[in-house]
Design a protein around this motif. Structure first.
Motif, PDB file in Angstrom:
ATOM      1  N   ALA A 412      27.584  29.598   8.860  1.00  0.00           N
ATOM      2  CA  ALA A 412      27.936  29.142  10.037  1.00  0.00           C
ATOM      3  C   ALA A 412      28.173  27.707  10.745  1.00  0.00           C
ATOM      4  O   ALA A 412      29.101  27.590  11.310  1.00  0.00           O
ATOM      5  CB  ALA A 412      27.108  29.837  11.273  1.00  0.00           C
ATOM      6  N   ASP A 413      27.377  26.993  10.280  1.00  0.00           N
ATOM      7  CA  ASP A 413      27.317  25.351  10.552  1.00  0.00           C
ATOM      8  C   ASP A 413      28.136  24.383   9.540  1.00  0.00           C
ATOM      9  O   ASP A 413      27.921  23.441   9.437  1.00  0.00           O
ATOM     10  CB  ASP A 413      26.092  24.878  10.658  1.00  0.00           C
ATOM     11  CG  ASP A 413      25.252  25.428  12.030  1.00  0.00           C
ATOM     12  OD1 ASP A 413      25.453  25.051  12.921  1.00  0.00           O
ATOM     13  OD2 ASP A 413      24.303  26.328  11.876  1.00  0.00           O
ATOM     14  N   LEU A 414      28.963  25.386   8.912  1.00  0.00           N
ATOM     15  CA  LEU A 414      30.153  24.669   8.039  1.00  0.00           C
ATOM     16  C   LEU A 414      29.374  23.653   6.792  1.00  0.00           C
ATOM     17  O   LEU A 414      29.547  22.711   6.777  1.00  0.00           O
ATOM     18  CB  LEU A 414      30.992  23.796   8.721  1.00  0.00           C
ATOM     19  CG  LEU A 414      31.699  24.641   9.956  1.00  0.00           C
ATOM     20  CD1 LEU A 414      32.615  23.954  10.777  1.00  0.00           C
ATOM     21  CD2 LEU A 414      32.422  25.930   9.437  1.00  0.00           C
ATOM     22  N   PRO A 415      28.657  24.155   6.107  1.00  0.00           N
ATOM     23  CA  PRO A 415      27.966  23.560   4.957  1.00  0.00           C
ATOM     24  C   PRO A 415      28.866  22.689   3.858  1.00  0.00           C
ATOM     25  O   PRO A 415      28.822  21.716   3.555  1.00  0.00           O
ATOM     26  CB  PRO A 415      27.013  24.407   4.462  1.00  0.00           C
ATOM     27  CG  PRO A 415      27.368  25.665   4.571  1.00  0.00           C
ATOM     28  CD  PRO A 415      28.061  25.823   5.859  1.00  0.00           C
ATOM     29  N   PHE A 416      30.086  23.624   3.736  1.00  0.00           N
ATOM     30  CA  PHE A 416      30.802  23.121   2.685  1.00  0.00           C
ATOM     31  C   PHE A 416      31.571  21.903   3.195  1.00  0.00           C
ATOM     32  O   PHE A 416      32.180  21.218   2.372  1.00  0.00           O
ATOM     33  CB  PHE A 416      31.788  24.368   2.209  1.00  0.00           C
ATOM     34  CG  PHE A 416      30.790  25.274   1.620  1.00  0.00           C
ATOM     35  CD1 PHE A 416      30.638  25.192   0.524  1.00  0.00           C
ATOM     36  CD2 PHE A 416      30.876  26.506   2.457  1.00  0.00           C
ATOM     37  CE1 PHE A 416      29.711  26.604   0.091  1.00  0.00           C
ATOM     38  CE2 PHE A 416      30.111  27.464   1.812  1.00  0.00           C
ATOM     39  CZ  PHE A 416      29.479  27.527   1.009  1.00  0.00           C
ATOM     40  N   GLN A 417      32.051  21.866   4.583  1.00  0.00           N
ATOM     41  CA  GLN A 417      32.751  20.688   4.890  1.00  0.00           C
ATOM     42  C   GLN A 417      31.815  19.193   4.902  1.00  0.00           C
ATOM     43  O   GLN A 417      32.377  18.106   4.709  1.00  0.00           O
ATOM     44  CB  GLN A 417      32.993  20.753   6.499  1.00  0.00           C
ATOM     45  CG  GLN A 417      34.045  21.964   6.750  1.00  0.00           C
ATOM     46  CD  GLN A 417      34.486  21.946   8.076  1.00  0.00           C
ATOM     47  OE1 GLN A 417      34.435  21.083   8.827  1.00  0.00           O
ATOM     48  NE2 GLN A 417      35.232  23.120   8.446  1.00  0.00           N
ATOM     49  N   VAL A 418      30.491  19.508   4.910  1.00  0.00           N
ATOM     50  CA  VAL A 418      29.480  18.387   4.592  1.00  0.00           C
ATOM     51  C   VAL A 418      29.900  17.777   3.077  1.00  0.00           C
ATOM     52  O   VAL A 418      29.457  16.650   3.112  1.00  0.00           O
ATOM     53  CB  VAL A 418      28.079  18.864   4.643  1.00  0.00           C
ATOM     54  CG1 VAL A 418      27.234  17.754   4.235  1.00  0.00           C
ATOM     55  CG2 VAL A 418      27.942  19.266   6.310  1.00  0.00           C
ATOM     56  N   HIS A 419      30.283  18.794   2.273  1.00  0.00           N
ATOM     57  CA  HIS A 419      30.536  18.216   0.877  1.00  0.00           C
ATOM     58  C   HIS A 419      31.787  17.744   0.631  1.00  0.00           C
ATOM     59  O   HIS A 419      32.362  17.632  -0.552  1.00  0.00           O
ATOM     60  CB  HIS A 419      29.974  19.305  -0.275  1.00  0.00           C
ATOM     61  CG  HIS A 419      28.468  19.753  -0.179  1.00  0.00           C
ATOM     62  ND1 HIS A 419      27.783  19.062  -1.163  1.00  0.00           N
ATOM     63  CD2 HIS A 419      27.802  20.555   0.363  1.00  0.00           C
ATOM     64  CE1 HIS A 419      26.518  19.349  -0.967  1.00  0.00           C
ATOM     65  NE2 HIS A 419      26.496  20.211  -0.022  1.00  0.00           N
ATOM     66  N   GLY A 420      32.741  17.796   1.863  1.00  0.00           N
ATOM     67  CA  GLY A 420      34.197  17.495   1.460  1.00  0.00           C
ATOM     68  C   GLY A 420      34.965  18.745   1.399  1.00  0.00           C
ATOM     69  O   GLY A 420      36.277  18.468   0.919  1.00  0.00           O
ATOM     70  N   TYR A 421      34.793  19.812   1.350  1.00  0.00           N
ATOM     71  CA  TYR A 421      35.673  21.162   1.185  1.00  0.00           C
ATOM     72  C   TYR A 421      35.763  21.932   2.453  1.00  0.00           C
ATOM     73  O   TYR A 421      34.748  22.446   3.168  1.00  0.00           O
ATOM     74  CB  TYR A 421      34.856  21.945   0.261  1.00  0.00           C
ATOM     75  CG  TYR A 421      34.836  21.217  -1.281  1.00  0.00           C
ATOM     76  CD1 TYR A 421      35.662  20.797  -1.786  1.00  0.00           C
ATOM     77  CD2 TYR A 421      33.371  21.269  -1.773  1.00  0.00           C
ATOM     78  CE1 TYR A 421      35.443  20.213  -3.290  1.00  0.00           C
ATOM     79  CE2 TYR A 421      33.251  20.550  -2.858  1.00  0.00           C
ATOM     80  CZ  TYR A 421      34.206  20.242  -3.701  1.00  0.00           C
ATOM     81  OH  TYR A 421      33.958  19.674  -5.041  1.00  0.00           O
ATOM     82  N   PHE A 422      37.138  21.810   2.891  1.00  0.00           N
ATOM     83  CA  PHE A 422      37.423  22.417   4.024  1.00  0.00           C
ATOM     84  C   PHE A 422      38.157  23.892   3.856  1.00  0.00           C
ATOM     85  O   PHE A 422      38.859  24.394   4.750  1.00  0.00           O
ATOM     86  CB  PHE A 422      38.500  21.315   4.799  1.00  0.00           C
ATOM     87  CG  PHE A 422      37.768  20.083   5.273  1.00  0.00           C
ATOM     88  CD1 PHE A 422      37.078  20.193   6.555  1.00  0.00           C
ATOM     89  CD2 PHE A 422      37.370  19.270   4.437  1.00  0.00           C
ATOM     90  CE1 PHE A 422      36.396  18.846   6.955  1.00  0.00           C
ATOM     91  CE2 PHE A 422      36.764  17.943   4.791  1.00  0.00           C
ATOM     92  CZ  PHE A 422      36.266  18.018   6.086  1.00  0.00           C
ATOM     93  N   ASP A 423      38.363  24.276   2.594  1.00  0.00           N
ATOM     94  CA  ASP A 423      39.141  25.447   2.457  1.00  0.00           C
ATOM     95  C   ASP A 423      37.861  26.475   1.925  1.00  0.00           C
ATOM     96  O   ASP A 423      38.462  27.160   0.813  1.00  0.00           O
ATOM     97  CB  ASP A 423      40.265  25.126   1.295  1.00  0.00           C
ATOM     98  CG  ASP A 423      39.649  24.463  -0.121  1.00  0.00           C
ATOM     99  OD1 ASP A 423      38.534  24.095   0.044  1.00  0.00           O
ATOM    100  OD2 ASP A 423      40.455  24.342  -1.063  1.00  0.00           O
ATOM    101  N   VAL A 424      36.827  26.607   2.331  1.00  0.00           N
ATOM    102  CA  VAL A 424      36.170  27.899   1.888  1.00  0.00           C
ATOM    103  C   VAL A 424      35.870  28.653   3.350  1.00  0.00           C
ATOM    104  O   VAL A 424      35.384  28.188   4.312  1.00  0.00           O
ATOM    105  CB  VAL A 424      34.489  27.364   1.606  1.00  0.00           C
ATOM    106  CG1 VAL A 424      33.678  28.454   1.115  1.00  0.00           C
ATOM    107  CG2 VAL A 424      34.642  26.326   0.450  1.00  0.00           C
ATOM    108  N   TRP A 425      36.290  29.926   3.167  1.00  0.00           N
ATOM    109  CA  TRP A 425      36.469  30.797   4.298  1.00  0.00           C
ATOM    110  C   TRP A 425      35.811  32.025   4.107  1.00  0.00           C
ATOM    111  O   TRP A 425      35.645  32.493   2.861  1.00  0.00           O
ATOM    112  CB  TRP A 425      37.800  31.195   4.864  1.00  0.00           C
ATOM    113  CG  TRP A 425      38.530  29.632   5.337  1.00  0.00           C
ATOM    114  CD1 TRP A 425      39.138  28.770   4.401  1.00  0.00           C
ATOM    115  CD2 TRP A 425      38.672  29.549   6.585  1.00  0.00           C
ATOM    116  NE1 TRP A 425      39.491  27.654   5.176  1.00  0.00           N
ATOM    117  CE2 TRP A 425      39.250  28.031   6.607  1.00  0.00           C
ATOM    118  CE3 TRP A 425      38.397  29.846   7.785  1.00  0.00           C
ATOM    119  CZ2 TRP A 425      39.726  27.381   7.856  1.00  0.00           C
ATOM    120  CZ3 TRP A 425      38.716  29.226   8.995  1.00  0.00           C
ATOM    121  CH2 TRP A 425      39.507  28.051   9.161  1.00  0.00           C
ATOM    122  N   LEU A 426      35.775  32.876   5.076  1.00  0.00           N
ATOM    123  CA  LEU A 426      35.310  34.580   4.761  1.00  0.00           C
ATOM    124  C   LEU A 426      36.363  35.190   4.390  1.00  0.00           C
ATOM    125  O   LEU A 426      37.783  35.020   4.848  1.00  0.00           O
ATOM    126  CB  LEU A 426      34.664  35.033   6.145  1.00  0.00           C
ATOM    127  CG  LEU A 426      33.336  34.532   6.551  1.00  0.00           C
ATOM    128  CD1 LEU A 426      32.878  35.306   7.805  1.00  0.00           C
ATOM    129  CD2 LEU A 426      32.376  34.833   5.313  1.00  0.00           C
TER     130      LEU A 426
END
Length: 484
Positions: A412-426
């Motif tokens: 919910a707190d968008l951990p993958f964006q922290v790693h620079g990935y913005f294309d991980v979704w449900l």
């Protein structure tokens, strides 16, 4: 009344520091899981900080209000920004800083209690009773609540300087502490209460401290939003007493252990809470035999009760946001009460301390394990997905099989964006297994009309994350998807 600001009698180093050293050893052996906790839940929100492009942006990032309108430059902004800049997204440095801060708190609690009571055993009892309180355990596991242990360090150090008569040093630490957690504004009430109980000649000299708290409060309300609704909305109503009782129940420990020994009858934990309440009240009535102190009550115990209520005061106005970790600072007061009983009459005080620890230690152990397991739930999810994403950086990742706990702690707190990935979704349909109060899950679903074309062209993968065992199920998902 006798002043306690004069130098205490010289003691051998092992008596001055021995209890604190023993408590630090207990910290690292009892709470060892805390060093192995991973990032989870709100931690990821703070890891989004940075990098700053220039110095003015850096200053704005550190000193500007952040989540819920808080001004916490040291305990949140600089803590997360600085350690992330130095060590990357690695939880261990964050955990080490937490443990070192708590170790400092143990030395300070021991020193303050010894000055208040003049007793080495009292210092030891207070130090261990605070450390093993189950409401302290979350602060040793959950990185984003570092503000609890850091702000307490500021309060204890400022108060120790006050007891030593080093008022300029007290002022510096107090003002810095205001940048750690808002409850530090209550510090002047602590020293005023101490002066009234022990040394009334110093009361007037505590009054200028209120100007510091007033100035910070004014600045806070000018630059940070005031919530009108929701869990952070200030509400002054009859629920204050009920909220106070909720915190007292949590602080005394039987209520906390009851969450884990759920098969035991509820009346047992209610009765145990009543017994511990009676024991604390008894500790308040045990007279301190030292000359010059009250004949009717133990001033150290009364000061401990005041410490608990004063530091808890602002939180009583948030009846919809009752959290166990908020007691990290207030339960020092409970430790003072037990330490005062040990100092005044060991035959009564030591059994009270033992009775308290019988419930507190198992509860703290289980609370620690619970947080550790939640953090590893997030770790398994995030790291499992990252393995596939790094191997297939050009593909979108669509996640299925996620349950509510996984969603809350690791998505919910968008951990993958922290790693620079913005294309991980449900993946479409994955939200049906998730029941989150904020109804965020539907907002994090990549819509079917966009998902299926990407899957057909090989530009997306579907990962099943059930149980933390992440695996590629793209073919199965494609075979079972609804037919147009």
């Amino acid at each position: 009344m006798t002043s306690h600001i004069h130098p205490a009698p010289a003691l051998p180093w092992h008596l001055r520091f021995g209890p604190a050293i023993a408590a630090v050893l207990c910290l690292f052996t009892f709470y060892y899981r805390g060093l192995d906790c991973w990032f989870y839940q709100d931690d990821f929100g703070w890891l989004h900080l940075g990098p700053a492009k220039n110095f003015p942006e850096f200053l704005g990032m550190i000193f500007g209000p952040k989540a819920h309108g808080n001004l916490r430059p040291w305990s949140e902004n600089l803590y997360f920004y600085g350690l992330k800049a130095l060590f990357g997204i690695n939880p261990l440095p964050f955990r080490i800083v937490v443990f070192l801060t708590v170790a400092a708190n143990l030395f300070l609690i021991n020193a303050v209690t010894r000055r208040l009571t003049g007793s080495v055993p009292a210092g030891a009892a207070a130090t261990f009773c605070w450390l093993l309180n189950p409401c302290v355990a979350p602060s040793l596991c959950w990185t984003c609540i570092y503000n609890q242990s850091q702000s307490l360090c500021f309060i204890l150090l400022a108060f120790l300087f006050y007891l030593q008569g080093r008022e300029r040093a007290q002022w510096i630490v107090f003002l810095l502490g205001l940048g750690s957690l808002e409850t530090v504004v209550m510090y002047p009430l602590l020293v005023s209460t101490y002066a009234l109980l022990f040394d009334r000649s110093r009361f007037k000299r505590t009054l200028p401290l209120y100007a510091g708290s007033a100035a910070f409060t004014l600045i806070h309300f000018l630059v940070a939003p005031v919530y009108k609704t929701g869990p952070y909305a200030i509400q002054v109503d009859r629920r204050i007493l009920r909220t106070l009782w909720s915190y007292i129940e949590m602080a005394l420990a039987p209520e906390r252990i009851g969450h884990f020994l759920w098969s035991w009858p509820p009346w047992f934990f209610l009765a145990a809470t009543g017994v511990l309440c009676a024991a604390v009240l008894l500790a308040l009535l045990i007279r301190d035999p030292r000359p010059g102190l009250s004949r009717y009550f133990n001033p150290t115990a009364v000061f401990g009760a005041a410490w608990f209520v004063i530091l808890l005061g602002p939180l009583l106005l948030l009846p919809d946001h009752v959290m166990d970790y908020a007691l990290t600072g207030p339960v020092v007061g409970l430790a003072f009460i037990i330490g005062a009983a040990v100092s005044a009459r060991k035959a009564i005080g030591i059994p009270i301390a033992i009775l308290y620890l019988v419930f507190a230690a198992p509860a703290a152990w289980n609370v620690t394990r619970w947080h550790w397991e939640r953090s590893h739930l997030a770790r398994d999810l995030v790291q499992g997905v990252l393995r596939f994403k790094r191997a297939n950086p050009e593909k979108m990742m669509l996640l299925t099989g996620m349950d509510t706990d996984q969603f809350l702690v690791g998505f919910a707190d968008l951990p993958f964006q922290v790693h620079g990935y913005f294309d991980v979704w449900l993946a479409p349909g994955a939200e049906t297994k998730i029941q989150d109060a904020g109804h965020l899950a539907p907002l994090l679903v990549w819509k079917p009309e966009k998902s299926y074309p990407l899957l057909d062209s090989g530009q997306a993968m579907v990962l099943d994350v059930a149980g933390g065992n992440v695996r590629d199920v793209t073919a199965q998902y494609q075979a079972n998807r609804p037919k147009n």
